[in-house]
Design an enzyme around this catalytic site. Sequence first.
Site, PDB file in Angstrom:
ATOM      1  N   ASP A   1      25.336 -23.642   5.984  1.00 12.69           N
ATOM      2  CA  ASP A   1      25.687 -22.299   5.537  1.00 12.69           C
ATOM      3  C   ASP A   1      24.388 -21.568   5.221  1.00 12.69           C
ATOM      4  O   ASP A   1      23.704 -21.912   4.264  1.00 12.69           O
ATOM      5  CB  ASP A   1      26.562 -22.361   4.282  1.00 12.69           C
ATOM      6  CG  ASP A   1      27.954 -22.932   4.577  1.00 12.69           C
ATOM      7  OD1 ASP A   1      28.314 -22.997   5.765  1.00 12.69           O
ATOM      8  OD2 ASP A   1      28.658 -23.311   3.629  1.00 12.69           O
TER       9      ASP A   1
ATOM     10  N   ASP B   1      41.180 -23.024   8.424  1.00 14.09           N
ATOM     11  CA  ASP B   1      40.814 -23.254   7.025  1.00 14.09           C
ATOM     12  C   ASP B   1      42.110 -23.589   6.313  1.00 14.09           C
ATOM     13  O   ASP B   1      43.026 -22.764   6.278  1.00 14.09           O
ATOM     14  CB  ASP B   1      40.205 -21.980   6.418  1.00 14.09           C
ATOM     15  CG  ASP B   1      38.870 -21.639   7.055  1.00 14.09           C
ATOM     16  OD1 ASP B   1      37.891 -22.336   6.774  1.00 14.09           O
ATOM     17  OD2 ASP B   1      38.818 -20.675   7.854  1.00 14.09           O
TER      18      ASP B   1
END
Lengths: 257, 213
Positions: free
Chosen positions: A131, A12
């Site tokens: 998600d 990330d």
Amino acid sequence: MALSKRIIPCLDVDAGRVVKGVNFVGIRDAGDPVEVAQRYNQQGADEITFLDITASHEDRDTTVDMVERIAGEVFIPLTVGGGIRTCDDIRTMLNAGADKVSINTAAVTNPDFVREAAERFGSQCIVVAIDAKRVSADGEPARWEIFTHGGRRPTGLDAVEWAQKMVEYGAGELLLTSMDRDGTKAGFDLGVTRAISDAVAVPVIASGGVGNLDHLVEGVSEGHADAVLAASIFHFAEYTIPEAKRYMADRGITMRL
Amino acid sequence: MTIAVIDYGMGNLHSVAKALEHVTHENVLVTRDARSIQGATRVVLPGQGAIRDCMGELERTELSGLVRELLANQSKPLLGICVGQQMLMDHSDENGGVDCLGFLSGQVRKFPLDMQDTQGARLKVPHMGWNLVQQPNAHPLWNGIEPGAHFYFVHSYYVAAEQDEQVFGTTEYGNVSAHVAVGRDATFAVQFHPEKSARDGLRLLENFVQWTP
């Protein structure tokens, strides 16, 4: 022989640094993306995912530069996600050396974008990131919905139906993150992983919640995932990739050792 | 000394070029210029996506005549990758049936969608990820690479060649034994992505760069 299950360390990246948040808040610095990617490559990672979590425009150029530098030194598949909204974004990332792009919010706001991207670049490089959050109460039949904006915005879309729709639109792979588990180290949400894995013909990458090596095993054996993605257990050297692979292989999972 | 990576608009040429640059000091050129390709010492034919589009782009960019000529002459080493392998065959079942370059006898077929592993789990298509490659015939491009080495694949269609002596690599997936490395004379072609297959992939590219058929 079967295909090996894959271990995918995830970077990330915010403003040129690898970070890791807990439920997307509380960020810890985990190093320079190029160095981190090289380390995982040397350790035998099967693939690398680079998620650009930067909001600002200037930092996009940094991302392209990072992707280029990683691609010049790391000869395993590289997926880049975060802020991919147009075919131009995809072209930019592929030209920088990405092999696949991961589309998240843009797929929800405009599903036809996935179709267009798959037709133009081929399904093999289109990953749709999903998600999902559990919305059913305990005791009810399990149900998960799609959330966007880092898990903050509900969409009302059923996760399994959405996954099937995305595959029909041309997604070549699904990156499934449990928003309930991400950053918790409590293990994958095996229910949603299995429900989606069994419902689609394309590979599913399980993500969100890995805290130990048993979680990786469960993702494959109980969640039926084709690949497992993890960040912090590798970034902070709790486990190395070879340790994780050996552990999974010892439990009967086909791995590339 | 130049290696030309043929750019007909399909696929991630940068990965191939970067991996070649990693294993050689020779000049690596991503190009669609006929003169540059004719002047190169080696040629790479990549390909990604749908075969109809790949064949179509090859025709549209007028590179198909040049590629056919290179294949007919066999005067310099040529490496096909992914759809670049499939295009060398007679015909593909993809996109309702597409005639290919016919350099090697054989077909390109789709993996069945109902395959299962030994535990009864569904086998996904595309065949995406790392799988083992056996070497039914020896070839200089396998130098230093063990039979059963892992290579990275992403494909839904596979090559079924007709002539055993032209098959240099096989990979099992479900009940299919795919011909993942084929060739004859100065041409070698692989279904997997050597540019994404870590050390063994780089070794194969290095072998190609050094190959003098």
